[in-house]
Scaffold this motif. Structure first.
Motif, mmCIF file in Angstrom:
data_model
loop_
_atom_site.group_PDB
_atom_site.id
_atom_site.type_symbol
_atom_site.label_atom_id
_atom_site.label_comp_id
_atom_site.label_asym_id
_atom_site.label_seq_id
_atom_site.Cartn_x
_atom_site.Cartn_y
_atom_site.Cartn_z
ATOM 1 N N LEU A 101 0.805 -1.227 0.000
ATOM 2 C CA LEU A 101 0.000 0.000 0.000
ATOM 3 C C LEU A 101 0.835 1.274 0.000
ATOM 4 N N VAL A 102 2.098 1.170 0.354
ATOM 5 C CA VAL A 102 2.945 2.368 0.421
ATOM 6 C C VAL A 102 4.066 2.342 -0.611
ATOM 7 N N GLU A 103 4.768 1.242 -0.708
ATOM 8 C CA GLU A 103 5.986 1.200 -1.528
ATOM 9 C C GLU A 103 5.726 0.848 -2.990
ATOM 10 N N ARG A 104 4.782 -0.047 -3.240
ATOM 11 C CA ARG A 104 4.518 -0.487 -4.610
ATOM 12 C C ARG A 104 3.381 0.325 -5.228
ATOM 13 N N PRO A 105 3.380 0.524 -6.547
ATOM 14 C CA PRO A 105 2.244 1.210 -7.186
ATOM 15 C C PRO A 105 0.944 0.457 -6.919
ATOM 16 N N LEU A 106 -0.108 1.188 -6.593
ATOM 17 C CA LEU A 106 -1.395 0.559 -6.307
ATOM 18 C C LEU A 106 -1.854 -0.303 -7.474
ATOM 19 N N GLY A 107 -1.658 0.176 -8.693
ATOM 20 C CA GLY A 107 -2.076 -0.590 -9.861
ATOM 21 C C GLY A 107 -1.399 -1.943 -9.949
ATOM 22 N N GLU A 108 -0.121 -1.974 -9.626
ATOM 23 C CA GLU A 108 0.609 -3.245 -9.655
ATOM 24 C C GLU A 108 0.007 -4.234 -8.666
ATOM 25 N N VAL A 109 -0.348 -3.739 -7.494
ATOM 26 C CA VAL A 109 -0.910 -4.606 -6.456
ATOM 27 C C VAL A 109 -2.285 -5.127 -6.878
ATOM 28 N N GLY A 112 -8.409 5.395 -4.975
ATOM 29 C CA GLY A 112 -7.109 6.021 -5.227
ATOM 30 C C GLY A 112 -7.168 7.160 -6.218
ATOM 31 N N LEU A 113 -8.390 7.494 -6.691
ATOM 32 C CA LEU A 113 -8.468 8.472 -7.786
ATOM 33 C C LEU A 113 -9.391 9.649 -7.529
ATOM 34 N N ILE A 114 -10.207 9.629 -6.499
ATOM 35 C CA ILE A 114 -11.142 10.729 -6.270
ATOM 36 C C ILE A 114 -10.367 12.030 -6.108
ATOM 37 N N GLY A 115 -10.623 12.985 -6.994
ATOM 38 C CA GLY A 115 -9.961 14.281 -6.933
ATOM 39 C C GLY A 115 -8.500 14.253 -7.327
ATOM 40 N N THR A 116 -8.040 13.121 -7.869
ATOM 41 C CA THR A 116 -6.630 12.950 -8.198
ATOM 42 C C THR A 116 -6.496 12.491 -9.638
ATOM 43 N N ASN A 121 -1.657 5.853 -4.551
ATOM 44 C CA ASN A 121 -1.475 5.197 -3.249
ATOM 45 C C ASN A 121 -1.839 6.138 -2.113
ATOM 46 N N ARG A 122 -1.398 7.400 -2.195
ATOM 47 C CA ARG A 122 -1.664 8.348 -1.116
ATOM 48 C C ARG A 122 -3.154 8.645 -1.018
ATOM 49 N N CYS A 123 -3.800 8.811 -2.161
ATOM 50 C CA CYS A 123 -5.235 9.065 -2.171
ATOM 51 C C CYS A 123 -5.987 7.865 -1.597
ATOM 52 N N PHE A 124 -5.574 6.671 -1.972
ATOM 53 C CA PHE A 124 -6.210 5.456 -1.455
ATOM 54 C C PHE A 124 -6.087 5.396 0.066
ATOM 55 N N ALA A 125 -4.914 5.720 0.579
ATOM 56 C CA ALA A 125 -4.695 5.669 2.025
ATOM 57 C C ALA A 125 -5.665 6.574 2.765
#
Length: 513
Positions: A167-175, A193-197, A207-211
């Motif tokens: 959730l932090v180090e790897r791209p969210l899409g890859e996961v 992970g995409l609202i407003g981003t 990843n940051r938006c998802f968090a």
């Protein structure tokens, strides 16, 4: 120097109001300056459609990050209700309209929906496994939204290493590509992970938006404020008045000048001075007030407010009261989302546009007034990957609105137009807001709802924490008595009030004993 006030707060949205209330209650002299003729900012509630009593939150929508602890400290009469459903995603498989239902607390109905969609139990097992880890991540990081910023290494040690890595180090899409085989299931997870981003799912911004979408109050649940966002804004305004905050509306701030032990605040009608200035506005706006060059952030969303005489029937046959009770995902398969991002980067809006739809009135009919008894409902549509630069040409907002409505209409069993209410002027009750509208109406640079890119809710291990502003994540580079207090603070955004709360704590920590 003797100052006019202890604190001047620039910006009267919910963050500015919160900072003002807390500091005034602590015994400081507080002056609040707001450029608009009213307070509330993006949280204000309005009767959007002439002649109809429905009071909509025109710009903002749900609450997740507003801490229960902050609401308790403020003593607000704020009631947040859980939605009956988490989400529903209509689709067509093998020529048959169907959909993916996710209950607020996923159980047998959700499991059956996954099985019907994918033909096996593998997707459901992958979903439960993934969200078990997300829940543990949220429970660990949720408390980090409160208090001084914690160090990255401290938080990393409280999270399962594989979950932190994913959730932090790897791209969210890859996961997501690894965890989920079904494109639609991937997309439903990816939207947080995409609202407003405006980012690819392989960008760390996702990843940051998802968090931030999964850690609010430790659970990430998005709840509906009874009375709409306007009820929150009204309660804050009343509390500010009762606390003795000196409020000036229609008072744009033109410049800030820091002079050692005080700050001069220049307005159109003169100037005032304070020991501290808290800026509940975007960081780029603060730079402008300080006479600095700053890149303007770019918002990337379309918001469409609707008032309906009744909820429309869906092609899949699901009860509309269930389908619209949570988040209705439209054209948000994983490939759809990545395609829409690529098109936006190339200068074109996706048509149909990936969207999410919310029906607040199913959870809180009070916003409708007497229309609730007649079966009326609100719908709020939030379009993704719609960057501000694509709205600079004539007719762009209308075309974007058509693309968003097309995403909804493709899954309806009847024309949306037949369900729309009509206002006192005989016009359909549908109003769209682009990033440029937010910039014009709210003074929000680029219409960016987060005021800029989101940061992780921690400080790096080698990041300075010498001042209260640095410790609370509200520092303005090069300034000592000017601090951020809005969505652009380290943990701001999401109608959380955290920007105002943390800024007020930084002032209280730094004031002489």
């Amino acid at each position: 120097m003797r100052c006019d006030d202890d604190v001047v707060v620039v910006g009267g949205g919910h963050n500015g109001l919160i900072a003002s209330i807390l500091l005034a209650r602590a015994g400081l002299s507080v002056r609040l300056l707001e450029r608009a003729e009213h307070l509330g900012g993006a949280s204000v509630g309005r009767r959007v459609f002439p002649g109809l009593p429905a009071r909509l939150s025109k710009y903002s929508y749900l609450v997740s990050l507003f801490p229960d602890a902050l609401a308790a400290e403020l003593g607000l009469p704020l009631t947040l209700r859980s939605r009956a459903v988490s989400s529903y995603t209509p689709t067509v498989r093998h020529g048959r309209p169907m959909g993916l239902l996710v209950e607020r607390e996923p159980g047998a109905a959700t499991e059956a929906s996954f099985a019907e969609l994918t033909g096996s139990g593998a997707a459901w097992r992958a979903w439960t496994s993934f969200y078990d880890r997300v829940s543990a991540f949220g429970a660990a990081l949720g408390p980090a939204l409160l208090g001084p910023l914690r160090r990255r290494s401290e938080l990393r040690d409280e999270v399962d290493p594989s979950t932190w890595d994913d959730l932090v180090e790897r791209p969210l899409g890859e996961v997501l590509e690894r965890e989920f085989a079904d494109d639609l299931v991937r997309g439903v997870v990816a939207t947080d992970g995409l609202i407003g981003t405006n980012a690819s799912l392989h960008d760390s911004a996702a990843n940051r938006c998802f968090a931030y979408h999964v850690i609010g109050n430790g659970t990430g649940e998005w709840r509906v404020p009874v009375g709409g966002m306007g009820a929150l804004a009204d309660a804050l305004e009343l509390a500010a008045v009762e606390a003795g905050v000196k409020v000036s509306t229609a008072t744009p701030v033109l410049a800030l000048h820091e002079h050692g032990d005080h700050v001069e605040v220049v307005t159109e009608t003169g100037s005032t001075s304070a020991r501290w200035v808290l800026c509940a506005v975007a960081p780029s706006t603060v730079d402008h007030l300080l006479g600095r060059d700053a890149a303007k952030p770019e918002g990337s969303q379309l918001k469409v407010n609707m008032l309906l005489k009744r909820l429309p029937q869906l092609r899949s046959g699901i009860d509309p009261a269930v389908a619209f009770a949570g988040t209705l995902h439209l054209e948000e398969g994983y490939a759809d989302l990545e395609r829409a991002y690529r098109l936006a980067q190339e200068g074109t809006l996706s048509d149909p546009l990936p969207c999410e739809v919310y029906c607040h009135s199913l959870t809180d009919p009070s916003i409708l007034g007497d229309l609730a008894e007649r079966g009326y409902h609100t719908l709020t549509l939030f379009g993704l990957h719609a960057p501000a630069r694509l709205f600079t040409v004539d007719g762009a907002r209308e075309r974007a609105t058509e693309a968003a409505v097309a995403a909804l209409q493709s899954h309806l069993a009847e024309p949306l137009a037949d369900c729309l209410a009509v206002d006192a002027d005989g016009k359909p009750c549908l109003a769209a807001e682009s990033p440029l509208d937010l910039e014009r109406d709210l003074g929000m640079p680029g219409g960016h709802i987060f005021h800029g890119d989101l940061d992780w809710p921690w400080r790096d291990d080698d990041e300075p924490a010498e001042t209260p502003a640095q410790r609370w994540g509200v520092a303005v580079p090069g300034a000592n008595r000017i601090m951020l207090a809005g969505a652009g603070t380290r943990r701001g955004g999401g109608v959380s009030g955290l920007g105002g709360w943390h800024a007020s704590n930084a002032v209280l920590e730094g004031r002489p004993a």
